[in-house]
Scaffold this active site. Structure first.
Site, PDB file in Angstrom:
ATOM      1  N   LYS A  53      54.804  43.802  49.456  1.00 43.86           N
ATOM      2  CA  LYS A  53      54.033  43.956  48.216  1.00 43.86           C
ATOM      3  C   LYS A  53      54.118  45.394  47.716  1.00 43.86           C
ATOM      4  O   LYS A  53      54.321  45.646  46.531  1.00 43.86           O
ATOM      5  CB  LYS A  53      52.570  43.546  48.448  1.00 43.86           C
ATOM      6  CG  LYS A  53      52.408  42.042  48.632  1.00 43.86           C
ATOM      7  CD  LYS A  53      51.024  41.655  49.126  1.00 43.86           C
ATOM      8  CE  LYS A  53      51.003  40.168  49.491  1.00 43.86           C
ATOM      9  NZ  LYS A  53      49.748  39.713  50.073  1.00 43.86           N
ATOM     10  N   GLN A  97      44.284  41.936  52.344  1.00 45.06           N
ATOM     11  CA  GLN A  97      45.239  41.064  53.037  1.00 45.06           C
ATOM     12  C   GLN A  97      44.500  40.198  54.059  1.00 45.06           C
ATOM     13  O   GLN A  97      43.764  40.710  54.908  1.00 45.06           O
ATOM     14  CB  GLN A  97      46.317  41.929  53.738  1.00 45.06           C
ATOM     15  CG  GLN A  97      47.421  41.138  54.385  1.00 45.06           C
ATOM     16  CD  GLN A  97      48.261  40.339  53.382  1.00 45.06           C
ATOM     17  OE1 GLN A  97      48.595  40.825  52.294  1.00 45.06           O
ATOM     18  NE2 GLN A  97      48.584  39.102  53.729  1.00 45.06           N
ATOM     19  N   ASP A 120      44.368  38.559  43.226  1.00 48.86           N
ATOM     20  CA  ASP A 120      44.729  37.408  44.069  1.00 48.86           C
ATOM     21  C   ASP A 120      44.095  36.119  43.530  1.00 48.86           C
ATOM     22  O   ASP A 120      44.458  35.026  43.946  1.00 48.86           O
ATOM     23  CB  ASP A 120      44.236  37.631  45.510  1.00 48.86           C
ATOM     24  CG  ASP A 120      45.373  38.023  46.451  1.00 48.86           C
ATOM     25  OD1 ASP A 120      46.548  37.741  46.121  1.00 48.86           O
ATOM     26  OD2 ASP A 120      45.085  38.599  47.516  1.00 48.86           O
TER      27      ASP A 120
END
Ligand code: NAD
Length: 282
Positions: A53, A97, A120
């Site tokens: 990422k 994460q 997200d």
């Protein structure tokens, strides 16, 4: 029938070129999109995802801020950091994460992220938006699947779609997004009795169960589209999806490979959400 292999890397590269242009346009307004990535512990798979990422951000011109914490970190420290990032003007997206160590309440962490920076798409506000068809940040993996289907010119409206897997991050939002596009959607999961009786009806079959070889050719209609979200590491080290790719590629019309299908799209849609957030802020 020989399937068209959907090249997620190529579609991803095409989308990323457009994203670079949007970043340049933002630069003219004095804005650089910024993404904060929080990782707790040293889960090797998470470390690889985070590295990918961060690298992808650099490629399109997004500034990334990495925040690493030890596995025994106090959740309060992460909550405090999120509160601070929520107010920072240089940060347009905040990503934690997953998975997190057991002392964390994942929902508390996710609900602390400002809905305006929830790139997200896991905040309840964004989940609610998805339900009513008005999402601010669509969750990256299912968003990537929709973009793959669009890019391949695969019609969704009126199609029978079967989603195998009902998780909050893939299966459920996937089903909602395809329903929003007027597909007839069935969702299957680990408790579904006789999976094949559903999968055989699918014009578009999306599999996200995390079970290698779950979908074999006799479960799939000739000419169907198979999107394999699964990522499984076999004991011999090979990475495979949930579908029997070799068996299916002579029966279906389109199929995504693993790796190189949905995976690259997930990261690309994260970049896209971060840029969209910066555009809104600018
Ligand atoms: P999860 O474990 O949270 O959910 C799995 C879902 O599959 C559950 O709803 C479960 O009921 C269902 N399931 C399990 N076994 C089944 C079976 N035998 N038959 C039918 N349904 C079954 O997993 P997740 O986070 O949704 O991820 C699913 C897979 O997708 C994993 O392999 C994961 O690594 C992969 N993944 C890939 C990407 C990507 O970018 N390509 C992103 C996220 C997840």
């Amino acid at each position: 029938m020989t399937a068209k292999i959907i090249d997620g890397r190529a579609v991803s590269a095409a989308i990323r070129s457009d994203l670079k242009i949007r970043v340049q346009a933002l630069a003219k307004k004095g804005t650089t999109p910024g993404l904060a990535v929080i990782m707790v512990g040293a889960n090797p798979a998470s470390a690889v995802y985070v590295r990918n990422k961060i690298r992808a951000c650099g490629e399109v011109g997004i500034r990334s801020f990495q925040h690493n914490f030890p596995a025994d970190a106090d959740p309060k420290a992460i909550l405090d950091l999120i509160e601070e990032l929520n107010t920072r003007k240089d940060t347009h997206g905040i990503l934690v994460q997953l998975p997190l160590p057991p002392q964390f309440s994942i929902s508390e962490i996710l609900q602390t992220i400002s809905a305006d920076k929830d790139v997200d798409g896991f905040h309840l506000y964004n989940v609610g938006g998805l339900v009513v068809g008005d999402t601010v940040f669509p969750p990256c993996t299912p968003y990537g699947v929709v973009k793959l289907l669009e890019h391949e010119g695969i019609e969704i409206e009126g199609k029978n779609v079967v989603v195998v897997g009902a998780s909050n991050i893939v299966g459920k939002p996937m089903a909602l997004m395809l329903m929003q596009r007027d597909a007839t959607v069935a969702i299957c999961h680990a408790k579904t009795r006789d999976l094949a009786q559903f999968t055989i009806l699918a014009d578009i079959l999306v599999v996200a169960a995390g079970k290698p070889n779950l979908i074999v050719p006799q479960m799939v209609k000739t000419g169907a589209v198979v999107i394999d979200v699964g990522i499984n590491r076999l004991p011999d080290g090979r990475l495979v999806g949930d579908a029997d790719f070799e068996g299916l590629k002579n029966k279906v019309s389109h199929i995504t490979p693993v790796p190189g299908g949905v995976g690259p799209m997930t990261v690309t849609m994260l970049l896209s959400n971060t840029i969209a957030s910066a555009e809104r802020a600018a």
